[in-house]
Design an enzyme around this catalytic site. Sequence first.
Site, PDB file in Angstrom:
ATOM      1  CB  SER A  76      -0.477   0.088   1.180  1.00  0.00           C
ATOM      2  OG  SER A  76      -1.853  -0.781   0.927  1.00  0.00           O
ATOM      3  CB  VAL A  77       4.026   1.995   0.268  1.00  0.00           C
ATOM      4  CG1 VAL A  77       5.244   3.096   0.293  1.00  0.00           C
ATOM      5  CG2 VAL A  77       4.487   2.168   1.365  1.00  0.00           C
TER       6      VAL A  77
END
Length: 392
Positions: free
Chosen positions: A67-68
């Site tokens: 999710s970065v």
Amino acid sequence: MSTDFPAAPLAARIDTLLSTVLHERRLVGAVVLVRHQGRERYRRAAGHLDREAAIPMRDDALFRLASVSKPIVSTAALALVAQGRLQLDDLVARWLPYFQPRQPDGQVAAITVRQLLTHTAGLDYGFFQPPGGPYAQAGVSDGMDASSVSLEDNLRRLAGVPLAFAPGERWGYSIASDVLGAVIEQAAGMPLAQAVRQLVTGPLGMADTDFVALDAQRLAVAYADRVAGQAQPRRLHDSGDDHLPFLDGMAGFTLSPGRALDPAAYASGGAGMVGSAPDFMRLLETLRLGGAPLLPPGLAREMSRSQTGSLELPFWPGRGFGLGFTVLNDPLAAGTPESTGTWRMGGTYGHSWFVDPVRELSVVAFTNTAIEGMAGPFVEQLCRAVYGQELA
């Protein structure tokens, strides 16, 4: 934290924490960076990039970002907004005519680009659903498995599942960033990976960041938290899918570390990128300092403003959501020393980061241990070490 933010005590605090978590075998390896007032105040690679081969961690290691990826892809969308090629309140169906899921009441949903960015579109993630839930039944990929579907195929499957709620009604962390990636492709007129390079990573010199590992020798091996009976975190499989439980009653994560080396895997805007900690710090500092050369200052400020009003964010008390990441509204409710307005997110494979604009502070902690490095005690302990508070 004092205004002069002395470097030596900061280094000692973080060094002590890293030594502790490595000794306790909670993490296998980590890269931690801290910048204050634009100056680097801490940089350390600790532990192992590959434990079994005894290869030490390096500060330019590549990590599966999970999710970065979201703030990177969200920035690409906003760069298109800045260029007048996309509007925040455009209907998604304008760009993706095939993507018209129905609300729980059966009506076709009217989802906007802004709702994709703020995770208020009514979508979900399969790992939040019970085993064998609607997304699993439809064959929807969360973007971290070894699925061979294309991005469009995945979204067509997704569009066939009713929304969890009407757009704008609630907040729900979701696969919305993958839909956003498809919108970016249409608005930019090119594949998502090329668009992100042109709009974000290229202008910032983020040469390590893409949708596939650009140097396999620097790619950190992925590990998962140890469980009862294990002395240390377990190595995740290099091929196929490995299951990582999340919360009781939920399907949990299906991870394929080999996806990071597969150029045929679809470009998941929410979970599919690979990159280094220094690269990501470059993006955070660019946004903190006003967005140039990617975004005008007003749009960068809008990105970091909570857009979700009184909507409650499960898992993140005291926080709202901006255009790509959480924004701290109430430090007391969140139980954190961070300043009001701090941005924060993480990544399943073991990452956390935050930007405190009031303190002019940016922190990146990439690890190769899921999910301790994203949501375990290490995350709060690092935050308190940075701010000079005693560890619990």
